[in-house]
Every structure is written in structure tokens, then in C-alpha cells.
Design an enzyme around this catalytic site. Structure first.
Site, PDB file in Angstrom:
ATOM      1  N   GLY A   1       0.831  -1.214   0.000  1.00 50.20           N
ATOM      2  CA  GLY A   1       0.000   0.000   0.000  1.00 50.20           C
ATOM      3  C   GLY A   1       0.857   1.251   0.000  1.00 50.20           C
TER       4      GLY A   1
ATOM      5  CE1 TYR B   1      -9.410   2.577   8.137  1.00 51.33           C
ATOM      6  CE2 TYR B   1     -10.128   4.734   8.905  1.00 51.33           C
ATOM      7  CZ  TYR B   1      -9.121   3.895   8.477  1.00 51.33           C
ATOM      8  OH  TYR B   1      -7.827   4.357   8.377  1.00 51.33           O
TER       9      TYR B   1
ATOM     10  CE  LYS C   1     -12.721 -12.321   7.985  1.00 55.63           C
ATOM     11  NZ  LYS C   1     -13.086 -13.281   6.901  1.00 55.63           N
TER      12      LYS C   1
ATOM     13  CG  ASP D   1      -0.510  -5.695   0.691  1.00 58.59           C
ATOM     14  OD1 ASP D   1      -1.597  -5.952   0.153  1.00 58.59           O
ATOM     15  OD2 ASP D   1      -0.237  -4.576   1.148  1.00 58.59           O
TER      16      ASP D   1
ATOM     17  CB  SER E   1      -6.537  -1.327   7.496  1.00 56.69           C
ATOM     18  OG  SER E   1      -7.852  -0.777   7.489  1.00 56.69           O
TER      19      SER E   1
ATOM     20  NE  ARG F   1      -6.526   7.161   0.743  1.00 53.63           N
ATOM     21  CZ  ARG F   1      -5.573   6.498   1.413  1.00 53.63           C
ATOM     22  NH1 ARG F   1      -5.372   6.772   2.684  1.00 53.63           N
ATOM     23  NH2 ARG F   1      -4.828   5.594   0.810  1.00 53.63           N
TER      24      ARG F   1
END
Ligand code: NAD
Ligand code: UDP
Length: 328
Positions: free
Chosen positions: A11, A146, A92, A32, A76, A187
Site C-alpha cells: 500500500g 473502519y 476483519k 500484503d 487495512s 480520497r
């Protein structure tokens, strides 16, 4: 040579952390499952002698051979659109995934740092946000998947610290940006820059009076690095306190990119926080840390990165018009 495991390595933040730890002389294991990450972010490390990659979903049992000194848990989904698209996985990875990583840290007697977020403050009633503020979160709202996963993550981490004596660190990250963000992750920074590059209008959600405070990735990584090496177990805010409204920010992006497009207004997503600004007094005192890169400089570097993406990447529109999606 010390060993560090970094989850969420493919990420945005995880890949920058891999680079930093390699640079500091660590042996890095990146982990990942690529659910929101990209192999491209780690391509440059593929043949590095001190880097190893394991493709794995951290919500499943994690097996690592050999010693570990540190674990950084960054896996996440992090964009509101991502975690609305994959809400169960988000819950999770913050709960089961964190539990697995705490268990691994205990077994290896490793120190673990977990990536928490300003979202634990929800739509804050205290401004700027200090670490002792308990927050204002709607547990059953769309962002609850979240926010509550991250709040649980903090609770279980403190429980492992208090009950098992595990060495733990918690960073509360405020909006961070830079190269390697996914252009279409929804975003606001990649969204506006992508729109400018494609010659589309910039979509402001709500009236744009909501505020955010944007931190450049190198500053964030420096804060995380110092926190890991500190002896402080409770949460620490890391972010840039320079606050701006989304409307003013859109104007800055229009100037920076030179686009001739205008702004258009869409519905404000449910529970979208109206203001956000970190109080970084604690980080300054504990870590001697404060951000160094101003928005103008950081945004320019980030725009240069997005400008150099391929046309295919630019037009890959996972979240083209997501304003309706977010309020479902
Ligand atoms: P990102 O989506 O770019 O990176 C997250 C990475 O985690 C992705 O590569 C994804 O594939 C991986 N991942 C997700 N679920 C996984 C699983 N079950 N198993 C293995 N890998 C999994 O997001 P980011 O901005 O780099 O965020 C990284 C961390 O920092 C997240 O924990 C996020 O909550 C936290 N954070 C980021 C910000 C920010 O502004 N960037 C702000 C607050 C908190
Ligand atoms: N936003 C916007 N237009 C977009 C994307 C986001 O106006 O195309 C707004 C969003 O509603 C929020 C702010 O920008 O108020 C920051 O959103 P982002 O998704 O970056 O993250 P958040 O800080 O809400 O987690």
C-alpha cells in the site's frame, strides 16, 4: 541485523515504510494480500537482498520463520470508498488481523506498532483533537466499519500491553498523502488530481466547509519511526496541523494543476467529519517531531507523481462517481 515485518506493505504508507527500514539497515519482510495495494509500489525492492515479500491475508493465521524484532501493522483499507466497498474485510483486518499480529508479536517477543487513525475521533466535538479525547463515532453508520475496527484495534493492543506486558505502540495517523497513493482510491487528493489530469470538474462533497489537515508522507514516516523507537505505549497523533477547508483546497489544486475546469458540488457522505486537525503537542514533546514539508511543496511532488502515470492508470475508474455510493 534487525528484522521487521510490515503488513500492508504494497500500500501507500506500507511501501514507504519498507523503504525507510531498508535504508536504516533492517531486514524487511513485507506482507500484503493486494486488496487495495499494488505490486508496483514494491517493484523497486523485488531483488533487494534485505527485502522479502509474503503474499498473505493477515486475517488468516500468520507463520513467520525466524526472529522478529519489530512488527508494523498497516494492513487495512484506508479510503472511505474502499472500506465502504469491502466493509467486512475492513472489520476483519482491524480485529482478527490485529489479533493475529499481536499473537505473533507475543510469540516472537517483538515490539509491535499499529496504525490507528484520526477516525477514532469520528466527527469530533473537540478541536483540535488531543489524544485524551474519546471521540464521537456512529457505530452503525457507514464509516463505523473502519472507525470501530480501529477503536477495537487500539483496545486489544492496550490489553496485550497491560495483560501480557507486550511492547506496543499506537500511532493515530491524520490524512497523509504523497506518491504511490492510488489515483482512483477516492480520497480527496488523488480524486482532485485525477479529475484535473482528465479534464473533469473537481467534485466537492457538501458545501466544502469541512476541514482536513494534510501531512506529507516523509513527515509521517519520520514520526512513525521515532514513535516505534520510543518507550511510549499510549496513542500518539502524527499529522500536520495546517488545516484547510475542502473548498479552499480545491482552489489550491486548480492553481497547482493549471486546469481550466471548475468545482461542482455533490452530496456530503454520511458522518463525514466536519473538522479535523491534530494537536501534536505530545509528539513534539515525546519524539521531538514536527512536520517539515509544507503543503505547496508536498502537493507539487505528489502531482508530479500522478502526472507521470500511464493513460491506462489515469482512466482506470474504479470510483468514477462515488458520491451516490457512499450514502447508500
Ligand atoms: P492503502 O490502501 O494504500 O494500503 C493498505 C494496504 O493493506 C494495501 O496494500 C492492502 O492490500 C493491504 N491489506 C488490506 N487488508 C489486508 C489483509 N487482510 N491482509 C494483508 N494485507 C491487507 O492505505 P494506506 O493509506 O497506505 O493506509 C495504511 C494504514 O494506515 C491503514 O491501516 C490505514 O488505516 C492507516 N491510515 C492511513 C491514513 C492515510 O492518510 N494514509 C490515515 C489514517 C490511518
Ligand atoms: N471529498 C470531496 N471530494 C472528493 C473526495 C473527497 O469533497 O472527490 C471530501 C470528503 O467528503 C471529506 C474530505 O474531502 O470531507 C476528505 O476526504 P477523504 O476521502 O480524503 O478522507 P477522510 O478525511 O474523509 O477520511
Amino acid at each position: 541485523m534487525k528484522n521487521v515485518l510490515i503488513t500492508g506493505a504494497a500500500g501507500f504508507l506500507g511501501s514507504h515504510l519498507c523503504d525507510r527500514f531498508i535504508k536504516e539497515g533492517y531486514k524487511v519482510i513485507g506482507m500484503d494480500n493486494f486488496i487495495t495495494g499494488d505490486k508496483k509500489n514494491l517493484q523497486h525492492l523485488a531483488h533487494h537482498p534485505h527485502f522479502e515479500f509474503i503474499e498473505h491475508d493477515v486475517t488468516q493465521y500468520i507463520k513467520i520463520d525466524g526472529d522478529l524484532d519489530y512488527i508494523l501493522h498497516f494492513a487495512s483499507p484506508a479510503s472511505p470508498i474502499d472500506y465502504l466497498k469491502i466493509p467486512i474485510q475492513t472489520l476483519k483486518v482491524g480485529s482478527l488481523g490485529t489479533h493475529n499480529l499481536l499473537g505473533l508479536a507475543k510469540a516472537k517477543q517483538a515490539r509491535i506498532l499499529i496504525a490507528s487513525t484520526s477516525e477514532v475521533y469520528g466527527d469530533p466535538l473537540v478541536h483540535p483533537q488531543t489524544e485524551d479525547y474519546y471521540g464521537n463515532v456512529n457505530t452503525i453508520g457507514p464509516r463505523g466499519v473502519y472507525d470501530e475496527a480501529k477503536r477495537f484495534q487500539e483496545s486489544i493492543t492496550m490489553a496485550y500491553h497491560r495483560f501480557h506486558g507486550l511492547e506496543t505502540r499506537i500511532v493515530r495517523i491524520f490524512n497523509t498523502y504523497g506518491p504511490r497513493m492510488r489515483l482512483n482510491d477516492g480520497r480527496v487528493i488523488p480524486a482532485f488530481m485525477g479529475q484535473a489530469l482528465r479534464g473533469e470538474d473537481l467534485t466537492i462533497f457538501g458545501d466544502g466547509s469541512q476541514t482536513r489537515s494534510f501531512c506529507y508522507v516523509n513527515d509521517q514516516v519520520e514520526g512513525i519511526y521515532r514513535l516505534l523507537l520510543s518507550d511510549y505505549a499510549e496513542p500518539v497523533n502524527i499529522g500536520n496541523p495546517h488545516e484547510i477547508s475542502i473548498k479552499d483546497f480545491a482552489e489550491e489544486i486548480i492553481k497547482l494543476t493549471g486546469t481550466s475546469q471548475k468545482v461542482i458540488y455533490k452530496d456530503l457522505p454520511v458522518n463525514d467529519p466536519m473538522q479535523r486537525q491534530p494537536d501534536i503537542t505530545l509528539a513534539k514533546k515525546l519524539l521531538g517531531w514536527e512536520p517539515k514539508v509544507g503543503r505547496a511543496e508536498g502537493m507539487k511532488i505528489t502531482f508530479d507523481y500522478f502526472k507521470n502515470l500511464t493513460t491506462e492508470e489515469l482512466y482506470k475508474s474504479e470510483h468514477k462517481d462515488f458520491s451516490g455510493y457512499i450514502n447508500k
